[in-house]
Design an enzyme around this catalytic site. Structure first.
Site, PDB file in Angstrom:
ATOM      1  N   LYS A  22      -1.431 -44.795  60.061  1.00  0.00           N
ATOM      2  CA  LYS A  22      -0.570 -43.978  60.939  1.00  0.00           C
ATOM      3  C   LYS A  22      -0.645 -44.504  62.366  1.00  0.00           C
ATOM      4  CE  LYS A  22      -2.213 -39.934  62.605  1.00  0.00           C
ATOM      5  NZ  LYS A  22      -2.220 -39.847  64.078  1.00  0.00           N
ATOM      6  N   ASN A  23      -1.873 -44.762  62.839  1.00  0.00           N
ATOM      7  CA  ASN A  23      -2.060 -45.103  64.252  1.00  0.00           C
ATOM      8  C   ASN A  23      -1.701 -46.545  64.582  1.00  0.00           C
ATOM      9  OD1 ASN A  23      -2.765 -42.491  64.601  1.00  0.00           O
ATOM     10  ND2 ASN A  23      -4.971 -42.859  64.746  1.00  0.00           N
ATOM     11  N   CYS A 116      -3.196 -30.773  72.849  1.00  0.00           N
ATOM     12  CA  CYS A 116      -3.223 -30.582  71.396  1.00  0.00           C
ATOM     13  C   CYS A 116      -4.577 -29.969  71.053  1.00  0.00           C
ATOM     14  CB  CYS A 116      -3.003 -31.897  70.670  1.00  0.00           C
ATOM     15  SG  CYS A 116      -4.454 -32.930  70.693  1.00  0.00           S
ATOM     16  N   ARG A 121      -4.721 -33.638  76.774  1.00  0.00           N
ATOM     17  CA  ARG A 121      -4.583 -35.063  76.463  1.00  0.00           C
ATOM     18  C   ARG A 121      -3.965 -35.721  77.700  1.00  0.00           C
ATOM     19  NH1 ARG A 121      -4.672 -35.785  70.838  1.00  0.00           N
ATOM     20  NH2 ARG A 121      -4.675 -38.026  71.168  1.00  0.00           N
ATOM     21  N   ASP A 306     -12.187 -40.259  64.970  1.00  0.00           N
ATOM     22  CA  ASP A 306     -11.362 -39.637  63.919  1.00  0.00           C
ATOM     23  C   ASP A 306     -12.144 -39.399  62.636  1.00  0.00           C
ATOM     24  OD1 ASP A 306      -8.305 -41.433  64.794  1.00  0.00           O
ATOM     25  OD2 ASP A 306      -9.367 -39.764  65.722  1.00  0.00           O
ATOM     26  N   ARG A 398       0.660 -34.529  58.927  1.00  0.00           N
ATOM     27  CA  ARG A 398       0.867 -35.495  60.012  1.00  0.00           C
ATOM     28  C   ARG A 398       0.210 -36.837  59.685  1.00  0.00           C
ATOM     29  NH1 ARG A 398      -1.846 -34.122  64.857  1.00  0.00           N
ATOM     30  NH2 ARG A 398      -1.014 -36.153  65.389  1.00  0.00           N
TER      31      ARG A 398
END
Ligand code: EPZ
Length: 418
Positions: A22-23, A116, A121, A306, A398
């Site tokens: 994803k990143n 978030c 952020r 993460d 997500r």
């Protein structure tokens, strides 16, 4: 609201395919805006964040074609330079589009990304770097109104923190800027290297990707290319954790073991056996996990923030006491309260969390608090005796493609209840 019903206590065995990162896909999709032509992005994960990124590209005037895991973006003639507030709020990391939009069109208008679940952020590093490159940024009414006369100008930029997003924004602004941009204290994550490989395939001139100093020589124009996104290292750790907490054994396919150098030793410290070759990784768990002495999150190549919640889920049922130190985000322990509802014993003091392992967790209704916290609750539910009902599933969507299917295939009992 949909809920995931998990009947825990079942040992997982079998093979799982890991999807694209994803990143990595998100900044690469933003970067397609810079190419005068079609970019074909392969191994793109089917995630809500990726859909949000393609919606932004469509809004900006790009044509999008999807064929399975391949997303083709035609940015021959983007016609807009603004991101609507709704889309900015849908995906906080949309700020990474700023550098690309400004570089391609000479202007950009987007709202301040909301905070978030991980706390505020800030984007100060992004904005100060782009201002150094000549982008005029006016902050008014929650909006960022940006403009540059002519092209952005390359320059030396030192980051006070190796911010992943800020490094990406600077790269996207620098590849077609005039002159040379040198980024000091750049982020070194594999996703940065993947973005640089994509940009180089489009014709960019970049040296030092993956090191603390990256040098970009601006070019006039970038063209389309074909690129395959790297495997998702955090999805990999998630499935490693599923094997670990259920006393099972999983073969993970399509992984990149060298991206896990800071993670694998901790799994072994907790008693797991690991074997890896090429793009496969076999994880086998012990009868009962041992505690992990200390998990300190750091910028890459240190232990990834993460994966903190994922290791914490494992520590909840390990023998002994584990200590977590979260150095990257201000408040990344929102999952602790939900883990305690399952019987975990955790104490949090600021950035430190102390987990006293218990022999067994018990199923209960819990809610995802954020993407990786939600994944940790799935792991805890797999380990717990009895039924766990997990709500607020949109967080999981997500960042995880077909998670319930992947776990069910290996023996887990997960039922999605609409
Ligand atoms: C990226 O976020 C990832 N997101 C995050 O993954 C990941 O946790 C993070 O990098 C760290 O590895 C994406 O790639 C889409 P940072 P990013 O800028 O770029 C502070 C997930 O679960 N900071 O490296 O936002 C910031 O507050 C997500 O997949 C500033 O102070 O991370 C944080 O404390 C969560 N000012 C720290 O730096 C700035 O201008 C790290 O942020 C920018 C950041």
């Amino acid at each position: 609201m949909a809920r995931l019903i998990i009947e825990g206590g079942r040992r997982l065995n079998g093979a799982v395919h890991i999807h694209g990162a994803k990143n990595s896909a998100l900044p690469i999709l933003a970067a397609t805006l810079l190419a005068h032509g079609v970019c074909e992005i392969e191994n793109c994960p089917a995630l809500s964040d990726v859909r949000a990124a393609t919606e932004i590209l469509r809004h900006l005037g790009c044509e999008i074609r999807k064929d399975g895991a391949c997303v083709a973006v035609d940015a021959t003639a983007p016609c807009r330079s603004d991101i609507p507030d709704a889309l900015m709020r849908e995906m906080r990391s949309s700020i990474v589009f700023l550098g690309a939009i400004a570089a391609r069109t000479g202007e950009a208008e987007l709202s301040f990304p909301g905070g978030c679940e991980l706390g505020p952020r800030p984007i100060d590093l992004h904005l100060s770097a782009l201002r150094q490159m000549g982008l005029r940024i006016d902050e008014e009414g929650g909006k960022l109104c940006c403009r540059v006369n002519g092209r952005l100008a390359g320059c030396p930029i030192t980051l006070s923190f190796p911010s992943v997003g800020a490094t990406e924004n600077i790269l996207l602004a620098a590849v077609t800027a005039t002159g040379t941009t040198t980024i000091y204290n750049a982020a070194r994550e594999p996703e940065i290297v993947d973005l640089c490989e994509f940009l180089t395939a489009c014709g960019a001139r970049i040296r030092g990707a993956g090191e603390s100093t990256i040098v970009v020589d601006g070019v006039e124009r970038l063209n389309g290319c074909r690129h395959r996104v790297i495997p998702d290292r955090i999805e990999t750790v998630t499935y490693m954790g599923a094997a670990a907490v259920t006393g099972g054994s999983l073969l993970l396919r399509g992984v990149c073991p060298r991206h896990l150098q800071a993670v694998m030793p901790l799994f072994e410290e907790m008693g797991c056996s690991l074997a890896s070759w090429d793009d496969e990784l076999l994880v086998s768990a012990p009868g009962r996990l041992r505690r992990v002495k200390t998990v300190r999150t750091l910028p890459y190549p240190g232990f990834p923030t993460d994966a903190q919640a994922l290791l914490m889920a494992m520590a909840c049922i390990a023998e002994g006491t584990s200590v977590f130190i979260e150095t990257i985000f201000e408040s990344r322990y929102k999952h602790v309260g939900e883990l305690m509802r399952l019987g975990a014993r955790i104490k949090v003091e600021g950035r430190v969390a102390v987990v006293e392992g218990v022999p067994q967790l018990s199923g209960a209704p819990v809610q995802c608090t954020d993407l990786r916290g939600g994944a940790a609750l799935v792991l805890a539910g797999l380990a717990a005796q009895g039924r766990t009902e997990l709500g607020e599933l949109y967080h999981l969507e997500r960042g995880y493609e077909a998670m319930a299917e992947g776990l069910t295939q290996t023996g887990a009992s997960l039922i999605l209840e609409e």
